[in-house]
Scaffold this active site. Structure first.
Site, PDB file in Angstrom:
ATOM      1  N   SER A  50     134.918  44.969  69.657  1.00 47.04           N
ATOM      2  CA  SER A  50     135.213  44.295  70.925  1.00 47.04           C
ATOM      3  C   SER A  50     135.317  45.320  72.042  1.00 47.04           C
ATOM      4  O   SER A  50     135.377  46.540  71.793  1.00 47.04           O
ATOM      5  CB  SER A  50     136.541  43.538  70.807  1.00 47.04           C
ATOM      6  OG  SER A  50     137.611  44.476  70.721  1.00 47.04           O
ATOM      7  N   ASP A  83     131.238  42.532  70.168  1.00 40.89           N
ATOM      8  CA  ASP A  83     131.905  41.221  70.171  1.00 40.89           C
ATOM      9  C   ASP A  83     132.384  40.903  71.595  1.00 40.89           C
ATOM     10  O   ASP A  83     133.073  41.718  72.215  1.00 40.89           O
ATOM     11  CB  ASP A  83     133.103  41.323  69.205  1.00 40.89           C
ATOM     12  CG  ASP A  83     133.770  39.987  68.955  1.00 40.89           C
ATOM     13  OD1 ASP A  83     133.080  38.952  69.029  1.00 40.89           O
ATOM     14  OD2 ASP A  83     134.985  39.992  68.667  1.00 40.89           O
ATOM     15  N   HIS A  84     132.013  39.738  72.106  1.00 41.15           N
ATOM     16  CA  HIS A  84     132.442  39.295  73.445  1.00 41.15           C
ATOM     17  C   HIS A  84     132.132  40.308  74.548  1.00 41.15           C
ATOM     18  O   HIS A  84     133.022  40.669  75.339  1.00 41.15           O
ATOM     19  CB  HIS A  84     133.946  38.979  73.472  1.00 41.15           C
ATOM     20  CG  HIS A  84     134.309  37.805  72.634  1.00 41.15           C
ATOM     21  ND1 HIS A  84     134.066  36.498  73.018  1.00 41.15           N
ATOM     22  CD2 HIS A  84     134.873  37.723  71.406  1.00 41.15           C
ATOM     23  CE1 HIS A  84     134.472  35.670  72.069  1.00 41.15           C
ATOM     24  NE2 HIS A  84     134.960  36.385  71.065  1.00 41.15           N
ATOM     25  N   HIS A 179     140.848  31.573  69.245  1.00 38.99           N
ATOM     26  CA  HIS A 179     141.191  32.927  68.809  1.00 38.99           C
ATOM     27  C   HIS A 179     142.689  33.051  68.535  1.00 38.99           C
ATOM     28  O   HIS A 179     143.491  32.302  69.085  1.00 38.99           O
ATOM     29  CB  HIS A 179     140.790  33.951  69.881  1.00 38.99           C
ATOM     30  CG  HIS A 179     139.306  34.077  70.022  1.00 38.99           C
ATOM     31  ND1 HIS A 179     138.602  33.534  71.066  1.00 38.99           N
ATOM     32  CD2 HIS A 179     138.386  34.684  69.230  1.00 38.99           C
ATOM     33  CE1 HIS A 179     137.310  33.805  70.914  1.00 38.99           C
ATOM     34  NE2 HIS A 179     137.150  34.491  69.802  1.00 38.99           N
ATOM     35  N   HIS A 210     133.354  31.435  66.133  1.00 38.38           N
ATOM     36  CA  HIS A 210     134.427  32.366  66.511  1.00 38.38           C
ATOM     37  C   HIS A 210     135.769  31.734  66.165  1.00 38.38           C
ATOM     38  O   HIS A 210     135.853  30.548  65.861  1.00 38.38           O
ATOM     39  CB  HIS A 210     134.379  32.635  68.027  1.00 38.38           C
ATOM     40  CG  HIS A 210     133.313  33.603  68.419  1.00 38.38           C
ATOM     41  ND1 HIS A 210     133.593  34.827  68.952  1.00 38.38           N
ATOM     42  CD2 HIS A 210     131.963  33.523  68.342  1.00 38.38           C
ATOM     43  CE1 HIS A 210     132.459  35.468  69.200  1.00 38.38           C
ATOM     44  NE2 HIS A 210     131.448  34.691  68.830  1.00 38.38           N
ATOM     45  N   SER A 213     139.654  32.759  61.730  1.00 41.16           N
ATOM     46  CA  SER A 213     140.641  33.244  60.757  1.00 41.16           C
ATOM     47  C   SER A 213     141.393  32.072  60.140  1.00 41.16           C
ATOM     48  O   SER A 213     141.600  31.041  60.784  1.00 41.16           O
ATOM     49  CB  SER A 213     141.636  34.197  61.437  1.00 41.16           C
ATOM     50  OG  SER A 213     141.104  35.508  61.482  1.00 41.16           O
ATOM     51  N   ASN A 253     133.400  34.710  62.360  1.00 41.46           N
ATOM     52  CA  ASN A 253     134.151  35.845  62.918  1.00 41.46           C
ATOM     53  C   ASN A 253     135.604  35.873  62.459  1.00 41.46           C
ATOM     54  O   ASN A 253     136.303  34.851  62.558  1.00 41.46           O
ATOM     55  CB  ASN A 253     134.174  35.739  64.438  1.00 41.46           C
ATOM     56  CG  ASN A 253     132.862  36.128  65.074  1.00 41.46           C
ATOM     57  OD1 ASN A 253     131.855  36.282  64.392  1.00 41.46           O
ATOM     58  ND2 ASN A 253     132.868  36.281  66.379  1.00 41.46           N
ATOM     59  N   ASP A 255     139.098  38.335  62.828  1.00 44.92           N
ATOM     60  CA  ASP A 255     139.864  39.483  63.309  1.00 44.92           C
ATOM     61  C   ASP A 255     141.349  39.312  62.983  1.00 44.92           C
ATOM     62  O   ASP A 255     141.989  40.177  62.364  1.00 44.92           O
ATOM     63  CB  ASP A 255     139.663  39.647  64.826  1.00 44.92           C
ATOM     64  CG  ASP A 255     140.291  40.926  65.346  1.00 44.92           C
ATOM     65  OD1 ASP A 255     140.845  41.698  64.537  1.00 44.92           O
ATOM     66  OD2 ASP A 255     140.246  41.183  66.562  1.00 44.92           O
ATOM     67  N   ARG A 259     144.368  41.774  61.087  1.00 45.70           N
ATOM     68  CA  ARG A 259     145.606  42.247  61.724  1.00 45.70           C
ATOM     69  C   ARG A 259     146.820  41.835  60.890  1.00 45.70           C
ATOM     70  O   ARG A 259     147.757  42.617  60.691  1.00 45.70           O
ATOM     71  CB  ARG A 259     145.736  41.656  63.127  1.00 45.70           C
ATOM     72  CG  ARG A 259     144.610  42.060  64.047  1.00 45.70           C
ATOM     73  CD  ARG A 259     144.716  41.380  65.393  1.00 45.70           C
ATOM     74  NE  ARG A 259     143.573  41.750  66.227  1.00 45.70           N
ATOM     75  CZ  ARG A 259     143.541  41.654  67.549  1.00 45.70           C
ATOM     76  NH1 ARG A 259     144.579  41.160  68.200  1.00 45.70           N
ATOM     77  NH2 ARG A 259     142.483  42.021  68.218  1.00 45.70           N
TER      78      ARG A 259
HETATM   79  P1  13P Z   1     140.181  35.114  64.965  1.00 44.87           P
HETATM   80  O1  13P Z   1     141.189  35.396  66.031  1.00 44.87           O
HETATM   81  O2  13P Z   1     140.319  33.723  64.444  1.00 44.87           O
HETATM   82  O3  13P Z   1     140.193  36.119  63.876  1.00 44.87           O
HETATM   83  O4  13P Z   1     138.722  35.172  65.659  1.00 44.87           O
HETATM   84  C1  13P Z   1     138.081  36.401  65.835  1.00 44.87           C
HETATM   85  C2  13P Z   1     136.867  36.280  66.695  1.00 44.87           C
HETATM   86  O5  13P Z   1     136.358  35.229  66.981  1.00 44.87           O
HETATM   87  C3  13P Z   1     136.295  37.546  67.191  1.00 44.87           C
HETATM   88  O6  13P Z   1     135.240  37.314  68.080  1.00 44.87           O
HETATM   89  O1  G3H Z   2     137.783  37.610  70.096  1.00 42.86           O
HETATM   90  C1  G3H Z   2     138.670  38.427  70.104  1.00 42.86           C
HETATM   91  C2  G3H Z   2     138.751  39.435  69.024  1.00 42.86           C
HETATM   92  O2  G3H Z   2     139.770  39.100  68.129  1.00 42.86           O
HETATM   93  C3  G3H Z   2     138.905  40.803  69.598  1.00 42.86           C
HETATM   94  O3  G3H Z   2     140.188  41.007  70.074  1.00 42.86           O
HETATM   95  O4  G3H Z   2     139.762  41.952  72.345  1.00 42.86           O
HETATM   96  O5  G3H Z   2     141.990  42.242  71.205  1.00 42.86           O
HETATM   97  O6  G3H Z   2     139.978  43.478  70.378  1.00 42.86           O
HETATM   98  P1  G3H Z   2     140.493  42.241  71.062  1.00 42.86           P
HETATM   99 ZN    ZN Z   3     135.483  35.582  69.271  1.00 41.91          ZN
END
Ligand code: 13P
Ligand code: G3H
Ligand code: ZN
Length: 308
Positions: A50, A83-84, A179, A210, A213, A253, A255, A259
Site C-alpha cells: 500500500s 494496493d490502492h 476494510h 477487497h 479479512s 485481499n 491485510d 495484523r
Molecule cells: P482487510 O482490511 O479486510 O484485510 O482488507 C484488505 C484490503 O482490501 C487491502 O486492499
Molecule cells: O486497504 C487497505 C490496506 O489494508 C492497507 O492499509 O493503507 O494502512 O497500509 P494501509
Molecule cells: Zn483494499
C-alpha cells in the site's frame, strides 16, 4: 522463478473456480510468513504494497525483501502489486520500480474522472507489460486517502462500460465488504446477486474482492486476553469468500488478519515472558502465526493449494 504478472494466474484461477490471495506486506517477517505459507502450500501468491507500506518501509526495501524471498524459494509464482494507488505518479513510480501489477483507486472520484485517471494509468502500464486493477463503487470504512460512511455498491452496467472505456485488466467491486476489523454490525451479508450480475456481464473477466479479512475470533480473543481492546470485531465468514471465489473473483485481499495474527502473538508472548526484550524472541513466533494463518487461508478460503 522471476516475478510475474497476474494474467496466467487469474486465467487459471477463473477456470478453476479458485482465487489467489493478495496479502499486504509491510516488513520482513510478514514477507517471510506469507512466502513460507505459499511455498508449503505450493500456491501462487500476490504480495501487495500500500501507499502506507511504501511510506513505512520504503519501496526499495520492500522490493529487496521480495527479491530475497524469490531467491530463497524460486518455486513460488509471485506478483508484486501496488494496493490502492492514489495517483498516476505513484502508479508510475511502482511500474518504473519493477512492480508487475498496480491498482489505481479512483473509486472516490466522480465516474468520468475515475475513468480518465484509470485510463491514464492503463496507457502507461500496458506498453510496459504491467497489469492494472481499478475500483468502481465504494467500500464503507476508512482507507488512507478515501473515507466513506456508506457502501456504494458497484452497478453492473456501469462496470461493463468502465472496463470497456478504461481497458483496465481487473476490477475491484463493492458488494458489502469493507476494510478493517469492524465489517458488520449485525449479520454478515454480501450482495451475491450483484456479484453474479457483474460476473455474467463480464465473462472470463477477473474481479477483485477487497476488505476480505475474516477477523478470526481466536486472534481477537487473544488480543483482548492480553491487554488489547479489539471489541466487537467481525469479518467476512470464510464460506462467503469461498463462494465469491467461484463467481469470477480471482483475487481476494487480506491485510487485517495479518495484523491480528501478528499482534495477538506478540501480545501473548510479551505478557507471558515479561523478562524478554530480544525482538527475535517475539518476532519469530509472530512470523509463524502469519505463516499458519496464511496457509489456512490458501487451503481453505482461496482454494489455491497445489496450483503453483
Ligand atoms: P482487510 O482490511 O479486510 O484485510 O482488507 C484488505 C484490503 O482490501 C487491502 O486492499
Ligand atoms: O486497504 C487497505 C490496506 O489494508 C492497507 O492499509 O493503507 O494502512 O497500509 P494501509
Ligand atoms: Zn483494499
Amino acid at each position: 522463478m522471476p516475478l510475474m504478472g497476474p494474467r496466467e494466474m487469474f486465467a487459471a484461477a477463473y477456470a478453476g473456480h479458485y482465487a489467489v490471495g493478495a496479502f499486504n506486506v509491510n516488513n520482513m517477517e510478514i514477507v517471510q510468513g506469507i512466502m513460507r505459507a505459499a511455498s508449503e502450500e505450493k500456491s501462487p501468491v500476490i504480495l501487495q504494497v500500500s501507499a502506507g507500506a511504501r511510506k513505512y518501509a520504503g519501496q526499495t526495501y520492500i522490493m529487496k525483501l521480495v527479491e530475497a524471498a524469490l531467491a530463497e524459494d524460486p518455486s513460488v509464482p509471485v506478483v508484486v502489486h501496488l494496493d490502492h494507488g492514489p495517483s498516476f505518479e505513484m502508479c508510475k513510480d511502482c511500474i518504473d520500480g519493477g512492480f508487475t501489477s498496480v491498482m489505481i483507486d479512483g473509486s472516490h472520484l466522480p465516474y468520468e474522472e475515475n475513468i480518465a485517471l484509470t485510463k491514464q494509468v492503463v496507457d502507461y502500464a500496458h506498453p510496459r507489460g504491467v497489469w492494472v486493477e481499478a475500483e468502481l463503487g465504494k467500500l464503507a470504512g476508512v482507507e488512507e486517502h478515501v473515507s466513506s460512511a456508506e457502501h456504494v455498491y458497484t452497478d453492473p452496467d456501469e462496470a461493463v462500460d468502465f472496463v470497456r472505456r478504461t481497458g483496465c485488466d481487473s476490477l475491484a467491486v463493492a458488494i458489502g465488504t469493507s476494510h478493517g476489523a469492524y465489517k458488520f454490525k449485525g449479520e454478515a451479508k454480501l450482495d451475491f446477486t450483484r456479484l453474479e450480475a457483474i460476473s455474467a456481464l463480464l465473462p472470463e473477466y477477473p474481479l477483485v474482492l477487497h476488505g476480505a479479512s475474516s477477523v478470526p475470533q481466536e486472534f481477537v480473543e487473544l488480543c483482548n486476553q492480553y491487554g488489547g481492546q479489539v471489541g466487537g470485531a467481525r469479518g467476512v465468514p470464510e464460506e462467503m469468500l469461498r463462494k465469491a471465489a467461484g463467481m469470477g473473483v480471482c483475487k481476494i485481499n487480506v491485510d487485517t488478519d495479518i495484523r491480528l495474527a501478528l499482534t495477538a502473538s506478540i501480545r501473548q508472548f510479551l505478557s507471558e515472558r515479561p523478562e524478554q526484550f530480544d525482538p527475535r524472541a517475539y518476532l519469530a513466533p509472530a512470523r509463524e502465526a502469519v505463516r499458519n494463518m496464511v496457509a489456512h487461508k490458501i487451503r481453505n478460503v482461496m482454494g489455491s493449494s497445489g496450483k503453483a
